[in-house]
Design an enzyme around this catalytic site. Structure first.
Site, PDB file in Angstrom:
ATOM      1  N   ASP A   2     -28.982   5.904   1.103  1.00  0.00           N
ATOM      2  CA  ASP A   2     -27.707   6.307   1.677  1.00  0.00           C
ATOM      3  C   ASP A   2     -27.484   5.389   2.872  1.00  0.00           C
ATOM      4  O   ASP A   2     -28.136   5.533   3.905  1.00  0.00           O
ATOM      5  CB  ASP A   2     -27.796   7.783   2.102  1.00  0.00           C
ATOM      6  CG  ASP A   2     -26.613   8.242   2.948  1.00  0.00           C
ATOM      7  OD1 ASP A   2     -25.650   7.456   3.120  1.00  0.00           O
ATOM      8  OD2 ASP A   2     -26.650   9.387   3.432  1.00  0.00           O
ATOM      9  N   LYS A  65     -20.531  -0.368   8.919  1.00  0.00           N
ATOM     10  CA  LYS A  65     -20.001   0.016   7.607  1.00  0.00           C
ATOM     11  C   LYS A  65     -18.470  -0.008   7.602  1.00  0.00           C
ATOM     12  O   LYS A  65     -17.850  -0.250   6.570  1.00  0.00           O
ATOM     13  CB  LYS A  65     -20.510   1.422   7.265  1.00  0.00           C
ATOM     14  CG  LYS A  65     -20.205   1.891   5.859  1.00  0.00           C
ATOM     15  CD  LYS A  65     -20.889   3.229   5.611  1.00  0.00           C
ATOM     16  CE  LYS A  65     -20.591   3.789   4.235  1.00  0.00           C
ATOM     17  NZ  LYS A  65     -21.273   5.082   4.031  1.00  0.00           N
ATOM     18  N   GLU A 164     -20.789   8.505  -2.928  1.00  0.00           N
ATOM     19  CA  GLU A 164     -21.528   9.501  -2.146  1.00  0.00           C
ATOM     20  C   GLU A 164     -21.320  10.930  -2.665  1.00  0.00           C
ATOM     21  O   GLU A 164     -22.300  11.683  -2.803  1.00  0.00           O
ATOM     22  CB  GLU A 164     -21.137   9.384  -0.662  1.00  0.00           C
ATOM     23  CG  GLU A 164     -21.719   8.111  -0.028  1.00  0.00           C
ATOM     24  CD  GLU A 164     -21.045   7.709   1.279  1.00  0.00           C
ATOM     25  OE1 GLU A 164     -20.224   8.493   1.802  1.00  0.00           O
ATOM     26  OE2 GLU A 164     -21.332   6.598   1.767  1.00  0.00           O
ATOM     27  N   ASP A 188     -17.567  16.522   3.331  1.00  0.00           N
ATOM     28  CA  ASP A 188     -18.539  15.706   4.065  1.00  0.00           C
ATOM     29  C   ASP A 188     -18.054  15.469   5.490  1.00  0.00           C
ATOM     30  O   ASP A 188     -17.173  14.633   5.721  1.00  0.00           O
ATOM     31  CB  ASP A 188     -18.720  14.379   3.304  1.00  0.00           C
ATOM     32  CG  ASP A 188     -19.717  13.436   3.977  1.00  0.00           C
ATOM     33  OD1 ASP A 188     -20.130  13.698   5.121  1.00  0.00           O
ATOM     34  OD2 ASP A 188     -20.065  12.419   3.352  1.00  0.00           O
TER      35      ASP A 188
END
Ligand code: AMP
Length: 387
Positions: A2, A65, A164, A188
């Protein structure tokens, strides 16, 4: 793996099942890299790099990211959240400048991935060459390709990139046992970002056939998360300090860092307790004591949580569904430990969310399940991720 905006994790799945491989400082590796002043070498990765970020903002790279596979003009909105210098590379790609060196986001991510690869090799005692890496469902082709390139730089061959939310569903085994199609919402809420995805899982009907995960809709906010709650607590503490010690008081970097730590710790404590006592020490004998109750924190953070619920509404609208169409809700991200979040999400979807797995670990665990399927060590149905 991850590969997260704030933290990254690595998991393995063998005949003992999926499990996280921890480092010395715990399971989570902060996705932070500190370079030397000239940018030539990596000085620190993970916790050490995060701890000194306030001292070396211009050469400590966090949240990279947000830049992966993106054009500089598209990353413009993120600029104010980043402490390091951005420059334009080939085809206007976003690059970083540290000292005299221009660095690609892929290179920074490769440092994080290499650290996780080393961690896995140490834990397993064998070389690790292949990996499944997760990305947000909304990542476009360039962002996925950049993630693959980062892995290659780290000496890893990417078996597959998976979404994800799909990984979260795999970790829970949702849809694999149901025997009929299922609709899943994955909520999330992390430190800095919020994503909600609606997934359709169609299991294989009989052996030899292939089932698949399909992301029907995604929505979210790239700047909404636990950090905003911390900020609300900091603002409250600052008001108290000013009320007691004078309005003219300015806050030094050191005091601000202290307030940030106190705020986050109080927030985490209030997920388990009804009240948290905070003492702000301003030095020179000046202190401020303040107790925050859970009810007070809930009132403070409720607007942020309602914003996530609005995004859930949007995702359902895009999927042309109603809350009642959702069979299962899975929670991902550290901020879903907050009782009010669980309550509101449960109320909205009309179903108690899945919380059995650690919300920080569920994506990495799911990636390892997919790895085991691809490696043939798991007999779970083969699943495709439709993007
Ligand atoms: P992630 O980005 O998924 O690693 O989530 C990190 C966020 O989760 C940070 O804002 C943390 O403060 C928050 N967090 C972690 N544990 C808790 C907890 N028990 N209660 C409230 N927030 C938490």
């Amino acid at each position: 793996i991850d590969l997260g905006t704030t933290n990254s994790l690595v998991a393995v799945c063998d005949d003992r099942g999926p499990r996280i491989l921890s480092g010395d400082a715990g399971p989570m590796l902060p996705s932070v890299v500190r370079y030397s002043a000239d940018g030539a070498t990596v000085e620190a990765v993970g916790d050490a790099a995060r701890a000194s970020a306030a001292m070396h903002p211009e050469r400590t790279v966090a949240s990279v990211k947000r830049l992966m596979g993106r054009a500089l003009r598209d990353a413009e909105a993120d600029r104010k959240y980043l402490s390091y210098e951005l420059v334009s590379g080939e085809h206007d790609t976003a690059r970083l400048k540290v000292g005299a060196r221009i660095i690609t986001p892929q290179e920074v991510s490769a440092v994080v991935l290499r650290t996780l690869k080393d961690r896995a090799e140490q834990a397993l005692g064998v070389p690790v060459r292949r990996a499944v890496v997760t990305v947000p469902a909304y990542f476009d082709d360039a962002q996925r390709q950049a993630t693959r390139d980062a892995a290659r730089l780290a000496g890893l061959d990417v078996l597959r990139i998976i979404n994800e939310p799909t990984a979260a569903a795999l970790a829970y085994g949702v849809g694999l046992r149901a025997g009929k199609p299922q609709t899943i919402a994955v909520y999330d809420l992390g430190g800095g970002t919020f994503d909600v995805s609606i997934l359709r899982v169609t299991p294989a009907e009989k052996a030899g056939e292939t089932g698949y995960f399909e992301v029907v809709a995604t929505a979210g906010d790239t700047h909404l998360g636990g950090d905003d709650i911390d900020q609300a607590i900091i603002a409250l503490l600052m008001d108290e300090v000013r009320a007691k010690h004078g309005l003219a008081l300015t806050f030094s970097g050191r005091v601000l860092q202290t307030l940030r730590d106190l705020a986050e710790r109080a927030k985490v404590r209030l997920s388990a307790e009804d009240a948290a006592a905070i003492r702000v020490d301003l030095g020179e004998g000046r202190t401020v004591d303040r107790t925050i109750t859970r009810a007070e924190l809930e009132a403070l953070m409720s607007p942020w949580i309602e914003r996530t619920i609005d995004r859930c509404r949007q995702a359902l609208r895009d999927a042309k569904m109603a809350p009642g169409d959702i069979d299962t809700v899975a929670l991902v991200g550290g901020s879903t430990r907050i009782p009010l979040v669980r309550r509101r999400v449960g109320e909205f979807f009309g179903a108690a969310p899945y919380t059995a797995l650690d919300p920080d670990q569920v994506v990495a665990l799911g990636a390892s399940v997919q790895g085991a399927v691809l490696a043939g060590t798991s007999r779970a149905a083969l699943l495709f991720d439709v993007i």
